[in-house]
Design a protein around this motif. Structure first.
Motif, PDB file in Angstrom:
ATOM      1  N   MET A 481      -0.952   4.103  -3.331  1.00  0.00           N
ATOM      2  CA  MET A 481      -0.687   5.537  -3.876  1.00  0.00           C
ATOM      3  C   MET A 481      -0.482   6.553  -3.073  1.00  0.00           C
ATOM      4  O   MET A 481      -0.256   6.505  -1.757  1.00  0.00           O
ATOM      5  N   SER A 482      -0.105   7.729  -3.541  1.00  0.00           N
ATOM      6  CA  SER A 482       0.442   9.103  -2.467  1.00  0.00           C
ATOM      7  C   SER A 482      -0.771   9.339  -1.730  1.00  0.00           C
ATOM      8  O   SER A 482      -1.942   9.309  -2.032  1.00  0.00           O
ATOM      9  N   LYS A 483      -0.608   9.495  -0.580  1.00  0.00           N
ATOM     10  CA  LYS A 483      -1.552   9.818   0.432  1.00  0.00           C
ATOM     11  C   LYS A 483      -2.365  11.006   0.232  1.00  0.00           C
ATOM     12  O   LYS A 483      -3.526  11.114   0.499  1.00  0.00           O
ATOM     13  N   LYS A 484      -1.877  11.774  -0.643  1.00  0.00           N
ATOM     14  CA  LYS A 484      -2.455  13.191  -0.994  1.00  0.00           C
ATOM     15  C   LYS A 484      -3.720  12.651  -1.902  1.00  0.00           C
ATOM     16  O   LYS A 484      -4.663  13.579  -2.186  1.00  0.00           O
ATOM     17  N   ASN A 485      -3.625  11.610  -2.542  1.00  0.00           N
ATOM     18  CA  ASN A 485      -4.739  11.128  -3.260  1.00  0.00           C
ATOM     19  C   ASN A 485      -5.751  10.329  -2.874  1.00  0.00           C
ATOM     20  O   ASN A 485      -6.630   9.686  -3.354  1.00  0.00           O
ATOM     21  N   LEU A 486      -5.550   9.878  -1.348  1.00  0.00           N
ATOM     22  CA  LEU A 486      -6.500   8.952  -0.726  1.00  0.00           C
ATOM     23  C   LEU A 486      -7.232   9.494   0.450  1.00  0.00           C
ATOM     24  O   LEU A 486      -6.898  10.573   0.775  1.00  0.00           O
ATOM     25  N   SER A 487      -8.370   8.941   0.421  1.00  0.00           N
ATOM     26  CA  SER A 487      -9.255   9.385   1.452  1.00  0.00           C
ATOM     27  C   SER A 487      -9.612   8.147   2.351  1.00  0.00           C
ATOM     28  O   SER A 487      -9.695   7.150   1.748  1.00  0.00           O
ATOM     29  N   PRO A 488      -9.828   8.498   3.747  1.00  0.00           N
ATOM     30  CA  PRO A 488     -10.326   7.058   4.295  1.00  0.00           C
ATOM     31  C   PRO A 488     -11.706   6.734   3.797  1.00  0.00           C
ATOM     32  O   PRO A 488     -12.485   7.503   3.353  1.00  0.00           O
ATOM     33  N   ILE A 489     -12.005   5.360   4.055  1.00  0.00           N
ATOM     34  CA  ILE A 489     -13.275   5.036   3.595  1.00  0.00           C
ATOM     35  C   ILE A 489     -14.362   5.564   4.358  1.00  0.00           C
ATOM     36  O   ILE A 489     -15.417   6.110   3.892  1.00  0.00           O
ATOM     37  N   GLY A 500     -14.380   4.726  -6.890  1.00  0.00           N
ATOM     38  CA  GLY A 500     -14.351   3.426  -7.213  1.00  0.00           C
ATOM     39  C   GLY A 500     -13.511   2.825  -6.064  1.00  0.00           C
ATOM     40  O   GLY A 500     -14.149   1.756  -5.376  1.00  0.00           O
ATOM     41  N   PRO A 501     -12.364   2.876  -6.102  1.00  0.00           N
ATOM     42  CA  PRO A 501     -11.478   2.054  -5.097  1.00  0.00           C
ATOM     43  C   PRO A 501     -11.810   2.269  -3.681  1.00  0.00           C
ATOM     44  O   PRO A 501     -11.867   1.441  -2.866  1.00  0.00           O
ATOM     45  N   ASN A 502     -11.966   3.592  -3.323  1.00  0.00           N
ATOM     46  CA  ASN A 502     -12.406   3.972  -2.082  1.00  0.00           C
ATOM     47  C   ASN A 502     -13.633   3.266  -1.532  1.00  0.00           C
ATOM     48  O   ASN A 502     -13.555   2.767  -0.346  1.00  0.00           O
ATOM     49  N   ALA A 503     -14.997   3.422  -2.111  1.00  0.00           N
ATOM     50  CA  ALA A 503     -16.151   3.110  -1.850  1.00  0.00           C
ATOM     51  C   ALA A 503     -16.353   1.622  -2.174  1.00  0.00           C
ATOM     52  O   ALA A 503     -17.317   0.899  -1.324  1.00  0.00           O
ATOM     53  N   TYR A 504     -16.066   1.322  -2.988  1.00  0.00           N
ATOM     54  CA  TYR A 504     -16.351  -0.232  -3.632  1.00  0.00           C
ATOM     55  C   TYR A 504     -15.157  -1.254  -3.129  1.00  0.00           C
ATOM     56  O   TYR A 504     -15.502  -2.238  -2.567  1.00  0.00           O
ATOM     57  N   THR A 505     -14.077  -1.150  -3.836  1.00  0.00           N
ATOM     58  CA  THR A 505     -13.093  -2.043  -3.909  1.00  0.00           C
ATOM     59  C   THR A 505     -12.457  -2.361  -2.370  1.00  0.00           C
ATOM     60  O   THR A 505     -12.131  -3.482  -1.944  1.00  0.00           O
ATOM     61  N   LYS A 506     -11.989  -1.128  -1.847  1.00  0.00           N
ATOM     62  CA  LYS A 506     -11.275  -1.167  -0.361  1.00  0.00           C
ATOM     63  C   LYS A 506     -12.076  -1.869   0.623  1.00  0.00           C
ATOM     64  O   LYS A 506     -11.664  -2.899   1.206  1.00  0.00           O
ATOM     65  N   PRO A 507     -13.457  -1.188   0.854  1.00  0.00           N
ATOM     66  CA  PRO A 507     -14.079  -2.098   1.898  1.00  0.00           C
ATOM     67  C   PRO A 507     -14.597  -3.334   1.618  1.00  0.00           C
ATOM     68  O   PRO A 507     -14.531  -4.251   2.311  1.00  0.00           O
ATOM     69  N   ALA A 508     -14.517  -3.755   0.226  1.00  0.00           N
ATOM     70  CA  ALA A 508     -15.086  -5.232  -0.136  1.00  0.00           C
ATOM     71  C   ALA A 508     -13.938  -5.970   0.139  1.00  0.00           C
ATOM     72  O   ALA A 508     -13.923  -7.274   0.736  1.00  0.00           O
ATOM     73  N   THR A 509     -12.711  -5.359  -0.291  1.00  0.00           N
ATOM     74  CA  THR A 509     -11.241  -6.327   0.124  1.00  0.00           C
ATOM     75  C   THR A 509     -11.219  -6.219   1.685  1.00  0.00           C
ATOM     76  O   THR A 509     -10.621  -7.361   1.996  1.00  0.00           O
ATOM     77  N   ALA A 510     -11.334  -5.336   2.319  1.00  0.00           N
ATOM     78  CA  ALA A 510     -11.236  -5.203   3.788  1.00  0.00           C
ATOM     79  C   ALA A 510     -12.317  -6.622   4.463  1.00  0.00           C
ATOM     80  O   ALA A 510     -11.569  -7.246   5.169  1.00  0.00           O
ATOM     81  N   LEU A 511     -13.416  -6.552   4.128  1.00  0.00           N
ATOM     82  CA  LEU A 511     -14.240  -7.579   4.424  1.00  0.00           C
ATOM     83  C   LEU A 511     -13.892  -8.874   4.161  1.00  0.00           C
ATOM     84  O   LEU A 511     -13.923  -9.873   4.854  1.00  0.00           O
ATOM     85  N   ASN A 512     -13.363  -9.177   3.009  1.00  0.00           N
ATOM     86  CA  ASN A 512     -12.896 -10.320   2.339  1.00  0.00           C
ATOM     87  C   ASN A 512     -11.361 -10.816   3.246  1.00  0.00           C
ATOM     88  O   ASN A 512     -11.443 -12.000   3.841  1.00  0.00           O
ATOM     89  N   ILE A 513     -10.696  -9.906   3.697  1.00  0.00           N
ATOM     90  CA  ILE A 513      -9.647 -10.078   4.497  1.00  0.00           C
ATOM     91  C   ILE A 513     -10.014 -10.700   5.907  1.00  0.00           C
ATOM     92  O   ILE A 513      -9.658 -11.146   6.455  1.00  0.00           O
ATOM     93  N   LEU A 514     -10.985  -9.519   6.444  1.00  0.00           N
ATOM     94  CA  LEU A 514     -11.744  -9.951   7.697  1.00  0.00           C
ATOM     95  C   LEU A 514     -12.268 -11.408   7.907  1.00  0.00           C
ATOM     96  O   LEU A 514     -12.205 -12.210   8.854  1.00  0.00           O
TER      97      LEU A 514
END
Length: 718
Positions: A481-489, A500-514
């Motif tokens: 997405m456009s950076k203006k619509n994103l926040s860091p975790i 939802g994507p920021n606080a749930y899905t992105k950190p969960a995906t990051a940990l899965n990749i980790l």
């Protein structure tokens, strides 16, 4: 001397040229300045320090549920113990129900707009609230009955102490209050009631129903940030003694152990509960037939259910005469834990088939990856349009139609939300992070373990589960997405965009990749379990998590936390060029560069010559190929480079370069691979492990990939 100076000068010129080409990468700088300094309370390893402390709040409550007026009346005595080294002259108490007061900042700060066509939901966002919500505080007194001075500031109340509370001191005080229960189906909310018009009955899921102590801690002092609705809760641990008075034909499920079963349950129900402890399948404590009978003939008396809970951070309950109730025991670490479900007939047959079994499955998988579940029970309550968690009890959606039919979407949605909300017993109810500040520390970590539990679903139930929330490819649309619509975790809970994507899905995906791609399961699982054990029944911060994961694994992850949690960069690595070289001896004339348009032809190669050592010559065969691969990091987020080579003989080779391959230049790198077989195809991130947002630049020879719209049409058949 002149010759030495000339050599120095030549070296300096060469180094300057190299330095100009080289792009210094701050992506691998250590996180030190961004993390809290270690001290005697929290160590540099991420563990609690030798003088770690936390305060305690114990509660005794008498609660009455008014089924005629849909209100709660309460009296509580809070005993607060100051274990901190700081003298306290006042206490802060949370008044969460005030988020529904007519003058609430949650309404005045909400953004809304008009549309040409409005529905009930969008109109509800615009119209003034006529619900008389919020706590009505009748009295705040000490235990001798003397009035205490207090100040209400929206969702917070400060109580001024008659004398300073020093280290080790306790202070007990009382609060009397009442509030009107909100209609969840009309007004929404984590807590409230649902009215069933057909049988004229109510189902209550009640939480945040009492004034609750704020956390006072070593890194922030009082966590008294106002509650606006998104940032959830920061709460101290304590012991609870709660008496709940309800209509006599209601069934109550609550945090804590029931103290007076003889007063509120029949002999048969108590016997069935005992049988359920060792049952392989859920045992019906209250059947659907019994519940439907009570729906039709309401009793007018009252009963009081008494619950005790030790070392919990909160308390919630559910009450209704509509409840069907089943239970079964599950062995966790040699102890029998009761998995239970409470649901109206509208949830059947779906809930009877799955809910309690899913609770048991969740406790087993989460205990494997964190700590053994410490409480004596875990409850799943059926409540339409909601998923919400509290210690030992959670509220979950999932209803059937009037004929008892349900779709796969309803079924898997219900199973997923039960796993998620039961899982919240671990994050943050036990591993007690500050939800008001860091939503990802409970939602993100919990969604990650939810994913592991869903993946293990087939082994337990013999049917697959469409686990998806932590799959790297599923976070791609959000990351792109456009950076203006994103926040860091690492953004405060009330300021997050795309919550939802920021606080749930992105950190969960990051940990899965980790776990799967960066660290490996063995190292990750040990470190994650170490974090869970270190901070069970304590108050961890992001710093404690980051440091523990590195401390227990010997993997430098600062680049990972920096990229995934502190920035809005995304993964887009491009395989720009592949040039094949062959050694043609010590002398000869170069063939010239391969034309750009022919670089993708595996048959083309560039000749090279050189005066080599005999040992080097011996390593090079007639069929030896030198493949120079050039990459560009277009998305900014550094990740391991994963390659799959396909050879002329049809064989494959998988290669993984650690993320540190970017440490000298995080924009452009090249790598030479020496192979005695001819490569016919190269794929970058072939198994979609890194959430790469553009796969069109991941292949050699280049491929034309179908558009996402075309793939969607092919998948759906539309």
């Amino acid at each position: 001397m002149k010759k030495a100076l000339a050599l120095i000068f030549a070296f300096a010129v060469c180094w300057q040229a190299y330095a100009q080409e080289r792009q210094h990468s701050d992506k691998f700088e250590q996180l030190g300045p961004l993390l809290r300094s270690p001290n005697k309370y929290r160590t540099a390893s991420g563990a609690p320090g030798p003088e770690y402390w936390q305060n305690q709040a114990d509660y005794e409550m008498d609660i009455e549920l008014n089924d005629d007026k849909q209100s709660i009346t309460g009296h509580e005595t809070i005993t607060y113990t100051n274990h901190s080294p700081d003298p306290l002259t006042y206490l802060w108490v949370q008044l969460d129900q005030n988020v529904r007061a007519k003058d609430s900042d949650s309404y005045s700060t909400a953004n809304n707009s008009m549309r040409p066509k409005m529905n009930a939901y969008t109109m509800g966002k615009v119209l003034p609230k006529d619900f008389d919500g919020g706590f009505k505080i009748n009295a705040v007194k000490d235990v001798q009955g003397k009035d205490l001075p207090y100040t209400i500031n929206k969702t917070m109340m400060r109580i001024d102490l008659p004398k300073t509370l020093y280290t080790g001191d306790q202070f007990a005080f009382q609060i009397d209050w009442y509030f009107n229960i909100n209609d969840r189906m009309e007004l929404g909310g984590r807590s409230g009631y649902e009215y069933f018009e057909k049988d004229d009955n109510y189902l209550y899921t009640i939480a945040q129903f009492f004034p609750r102590m704020c956390v006072y801690n070593d890194y922030e002092g009082w966590q008294n940030k106002q509650f606006l609705g998104s940032g959830e809760f920061s709460l101290p641990f304590g012991d609870y003694k709660v008496s709940i008075t309800v209509p006599e034909d209601h069934i109550v499920g609550a945090t804590g152990k029931l103290q007076n079963p003889v007063d509120v349950l029949s002999y048969e129900q108590m016997k069935l509960l005992k049988d359920a402890e060792t049952a392989k399948d859920p045992v019906m404590i209250v059947s659907q037939k019994e519940a439907q009978k009570k729906e039709k003939k309401k009793l007018t008396g009252k009963k009081t259910w008494v619950f005790h809970a030790e070392d919990v951070r909160d308390f919630a309950f559910a009450s209704s005469r509509k409840f069907i109730w089943d239970a079964m025991g599950v062995n966790i670490g040699g102890k029998t834990i009761m998995a239970m479900s409470y649901y109206p007939k509208e949830g059947n047959p779906l809930w009877e088939k799955y809910s309690t079994r899913v609770v048991a499955h969740t406790l087993k998988v989460y205990s494997k990856h964190t700590i053994d579940y410490p409480y004596h029970k875990a409850i799943s309550v059926n409540a339409a349009r909601i998923g919400m968690e509290y210690p030992m009890i959670c509220f979950n959606y999932g209803r059937c139609d009037e004929k008892g039919n349900y779709t796969d979407r309803t079924k898997y949605g219900m199973i997923g939300v039960i796993i998620h909300e039961v899982g919240h017993n671990f994050f943050p109810m036990i591993i007690n992070s500050d939800e008001r500040q860091w939503t990802w520390m409970d939602e993100g970590l919990n969604t990650f373990v939810e994913y592991l539990t869903e993946v293990a679903f087939e082994d337990e139930f013999g049917e697959p589960f469409p686990a998806s929330r932590a799959k790297p490819q599923n976070i791609v649309p959000y990351m792109n997405m456009s950076k203006k619509n994103l926040s860091p975790i690492m953004t405060n809970s009330e300021q997050i965009q795309n919550f939802g994507p920021n606080a749930y899905t992105k950190p969960a995906t990051a940990l899965n990749i980790l776990r799967e791609t960066v660290m490996g399961r063995d190292l990750f699982d040990v470190a994650f379990k170490e974090y869970s054990q270190r901070w069970a029944f304590k108050h961890p911060t992001p710093t404690d998590f980051f440091r523990t994961m590195e401390d227990a694994s010997a993997v430098d992850l600062d680049w990972f936390w920096r990229g995934w949690f502190y920035t809005v960069d995304h993964v887009d690595v491009s395989l720009d060029k592949v040039v094949r070289y062959k050694f043609e001896g010590e002398e000869g004339s170069a063939k010239g560069n391969i034309p750009e348009e022919e670089l993708d032809d595996p048959e083309k190669y560039q000749a090279f010559y050189g005066k080599l050592e005999d040992k080097q010559k011996a390593q090079i065969k007639d069929n030896t190929n030198f493949y120079e691969l050039s990459f560009t990091n277009k998305g900014g987020l550094v990740m391991p480079v994963i390659l799959e080579f396909t050879y002329e003989d049809g064989s494959n080779e998988l290669i993984k370069l650690p993320a540190e391959v970017w440490r000298y230049n995080d924009e452009n790198i090249s790598k030479v691979f020496v192979r005695n077989k001819k490569i016919t195809n190269i794929a970058l991130d072939p198994m979609l492990e890194t959430a790469d947002t553009d796969m069109s630049n991941n292949y050699w020879p280049k491929k034309t990939l179908p558009s996402r719209f075309k793939m969607f049409k092919e998948k759906t058949g539309k």
